[in-house]
Write an enzyme that holds these catalytic residues in place. Sequence first.
Site, mmCIF file in Angstrom:
data_model
loop_
_atom_site.group_PDB
_atom_site.id
_atom_site.type_symbol
_atom_site.label_atom_id
_atom_site.label_comp_id
_atom_site.label_asym_id
_atom_site.label_seq_id
_atom_site.Cartn_x
_atom_site.Cartn_y
_atom_site.Cartn_z
ATOM 1 N N ALA A 28 0.840 -1.196 0.000
ATOM 2 C CA ALA A 28 0.000 0.000 0.000
ATOM 3 C C ALA A 28 0.871 1.241 0.000
ATOM 4 O O ALA A 28 1.892 1.302 0.686
ATOM 5 C CB ALA A 28 -0.918 0.007 1.223
ATOM 6 N N HIS A 88 0.274 35.598 22.889
ATOM 7 C CA HIS A 88 -0.242 35.274 24.215
ATOM 8 C C HIS A 88 -1.758 35.137 24.155
ATOM 9 O O HIS A 88 -2.418 35.930 23.498
ATOM 10 C CB HIS A 88 0.110 36.381 25.219
ATOM 11 C CG HIS A 88 -0.458 36.141 26.588
ATOM 12 N ND1 HIS A 88 0.081 35.242 27.469
ATOM 13 C CD2 HIS A 88 -1.543 36.694 27.201
ATOM 14 C CE1 HIS A 88 -0.639 35.254 28.589
ATOM 15 N NE2 HIS A 88 -1.633 36.122 28.445
#
Length: 474
Positions: A42, A450
Amino acid sequence: MVVGDISTGTDVLVVGAGPGGYTAAIRASQLGLDTTLVEKDAYGGTCLNVGCIPSKALITAADLAYTAGHAEEMGIHADPAVDMMGLQSWKGDVVDQLTGGVEKLCKANGVNLVEGTAEFDGPNKVRVAHGGEGQGSESIEFERCIVSTGSRPMQIPNFEFDEETILSSTGALALESLPDSLLVVGAGYIGMELSTVFAKLGTDVTVVEMLDDVLPGYEADVARAVRKRAEDIGIEFHFSEGASDWEPVGDIARVTTETEDGETSEYDAEKVLVAVGRSPVSDTLDLEAAGVETDEKGFVPTDDRARTNVEHIFAVGDVAGEPMLAHKAMKEGEVAAEVCAGEPSALDYQAIPAAVFTDPEVATVGMTQAEAEDAGFDPLVGKFPMRASGRALTLAEHEGFVRVVADADSEFVLGAQIVGPEASELVAEFTLAIEMGAQLADVVSTIHTHPTLGEAVMESAANARGEAIHTLNR
């Protein structure tokens, strides 16, 4: 009817479509080389199919269920029900989207895709056996070859994987129902990640480890934070014990462990997960036919251009050795492709980050304090506790810290260790700092948003300089 052998040629042959292989194939094609990619299973390899991506999907789901069921201090009361079939379906959709994307990217970049198992038939040719009865095989001649066959879960004596009772990480990730109990052999990053997943989903988890702590190779305070949290969510540990044998007792596996002194113990569990590491997939290629050498563990040694001892044959990713990290494989794949195209490319391993997606997360890059001392530096260390981070507190994930290691004379950043929420994301800032040769002052003077977790990075650098605002300076 058996389809007869056919023969084709290509500038660059890539064997294995994992992160290193598909990256190499795409890059080589971008550079104008006729490129063929052979994959037997795969696209995306272990990482996308049975490793990084599915494990992180289950980690996310387990974290969500556990957090929702343990949020009383926030005033939230819930008792989530986990539908494992539904969870596996969602995980499968994520995997399919990514693996399908890899195939489309390869085709869009002009890579020739061949399905089958490759084996060398000399230094410039492989034979590819196609899957299925009567599908035949083909020979592909190449000017250069990039081997990217990855790794497989390592087995231990008496614990052969049947993916019913004795599970590899692949089998554990595919479980369609939650076991009542799980015994995990090995407390490395794979064992700890999956132990945490199943414990948070409600399974009784016991871990046995031959060494004396979790996460071998990590510093003691890093391992301690992960072990403490694991114990808090109910995981039971037994250290200095190695699994030696097991027997079925009804529907239960009875596992016998043994210490170095010969003392034995027995543990019962519905399922047993063996997570003791991974070994390279180099034994299926007949590398000897191409003259490519391997070491005693089966890894393919390479130089800083990803070349093996045979100059036109390259190896990238897990098969080329530690660290077994998808992002390392991708960089190696790029370099190998560029060297194939005659570009002046080379590998520089001074900054390869690593992450463990436990609770709390762990991420590291560069040197520890001890490693810096061993390398002849006078290390300058700064540390910021997550409990002092406003954002960590609002996430209710305040365990851990950010630590930076720098050279005392020049203040160049040498390394970092992070334990806490989003550590795998935060480490990127330190990785960039090391790569670009930044100093502590560069990190400190960068304005961070912040309230964010990223402020902890800035504060750790400031702490190293005696300038931290939100924690006491050393």
